[in-house]
Write an enzyme that holds these catalytic residues in place. Sequence first.
Site, short mmCIF file in Angstrom:
data_model
loop_
_atom_site.label_atom_id
_atom_site.label_comp_id
_atom_site.label_asym_id
_atom_site.label_seq_id
_atom_site.Cartn_x
_atom_site.Cartn_y
_atom_site.Cartn_z
N TYR A 14 -37.52 1.32 -15.99
CA TYR A 14 -37.76 2.13 -14.79
C TYR A 14 -36.47 2.64 -14.13
O TYR A 14 -36.53 3.36 -13.14
CB TYR A 14 -38.53 1.31 -13.75
CG TYR A 14 -39.86 0.80 -14.23
CD1 TYR A 14 -40.97 1.65 -14.31
CD2 TYR A 14 -40.03 -0.53 -14.62
CE1 TYR A 14 -42.19 1.18 -14.74
CE2 TYR A 14 -41.26 -1.00 -15.06
CZ TYR A 14 -42.34 -0.14 -15.12
OH TYR A 14 -43.56 -0.61 -15.56
N HIS A 19 -39.02 6.95 -8.66
CA HIS A 19 -39.47 5.84 -7.82
C HIS A 19 -38.36 4.82 -7.56
O HIS A 19 -38.50 3.97 -6.69
CB HIS A 19 -40.65 5.14 -8.50
CG HIS A 19 -41.86 4.97 -7.63
ND1 HIS A 19 -42.05 5.61 -6.42
CD2 HIS A 19 -42.97 4.18 -7.79
CE1 HIS A 19 -43.21 5.25 -5.89
NE2 HIS A 19 -43.78 4.38 -6.69
N TYR A 68 -41.96 -5.65 -8.11
CA TYR A 68 -42.55 -4.34 -8.36
C TYR A 68 -42.79 -3.64 -7.03
O TYR A 68 -42.99 -4.25 -5.99
CB TYR A 68 -43.81 -4.38 -9.25
CG TYR A 68 -43.45 -4.68 -10.68
CD1 TYR A 68 -43.02 -3.66 -11.54
CD2 TYR A 68 -43.49 -5.98 -11.18
CE1 TYR A 68 -42.66 -3.93 -12.85
CE2 TYR A 68 -43.12 -6.26 -12.49
CZ TYR A 68 -42.70 -5.22 -13.32
OH TYR A 68 -42.31 -5.48 -14.60
N ASP A 95 -38.08 6.81 -2.13
CA ASP A 95 -38.39 8.18 -2.55
C ASP A 95 -39.51 8.73 -1.69
O ASP A 95 -40.47 8.03 -1.38
CB ASP A 95 -38.77 8.21 -4.02
CG ASP A 95 -39.90 7.22 -4.36
OD1 ASP A 95 -39.77 6.03 -4.05
OD2 ASP A 95 -40.93 7.66 -4.91
N ASN A 116 -47.13 2.96 -1.25
CA ASN A 116 -47.60 1.58 -1.28
C ASN A 116 -46.49 0.56 -1.01
O ASN A 116 -46.75 -0.53 -0.52
CB ASN A 116 -48.28 1.27 -2.62
CG ASN A 116 -49.62 1.97 -2.74
OD1 ASN A 116 -50.32 2.17 -1.75
ND2 ASN A 116 -49.98 2.36 -3.96
#
Length: 204
Positions: A14, A19, A68, A95, A116
């Site tokens: 990632y 993100h 996460y 972001d 979230n």
Amino acid sequence: MLILAGLGNPGPRYAGNRHNVGFMAVDEIARRWGFGPERSRFQALACEGTIESPQGPVRTLILKPQTYYNESGRAVGEALKFFKLTPADLVVFYDEIDLAPGRFRMKTGGGAAGNNGVRSITAQVGADFRRARIGTGHPGHKELVQGHVLSDFHKAEQVWLADLLRACADAAPLLVAGEDEKYQAEVMRLAPAEKADPRQLRGG
């Protein structure tokens, strides 16, 4: 003590994602100000250092939750509780799809706007923390958002991205002094970006 938390997902898979720009921003601040080595702490990678503000040095903890993105509040809440800090002592870099790529905005409090990670932090510490929002643009349609934020920045975006991350680090004395409006203005002065119409970003 001030906590600068960056949002992102752990692991090399990632690392280049939109993100993960929160991780990128706090990493650049740590490099610029010579912070100590990272270690596992508070369900996160953490490092400490000082940033010189106009009022003097400010002890600062940089935090990258390893839970996460959507569970970031667990790490942030644990760190705030440990140091007996309030939401005013927390700045979260993340972001923001509702800002054009390369735009930067500070704000305190408010809703999660569908983010979230922000929702998770709000659930743990309340909404009144400071937010450093890095624009990554909207793909145009709601069903494309997940793929957009979990994809890497394009090669063409690397120039503005590097400039913006550097600006976030260079202007940090204003941030740690609590001068959020001046910090925002200085970041945008050092790394100017075109102001796009959000309706165009959304494909209409």
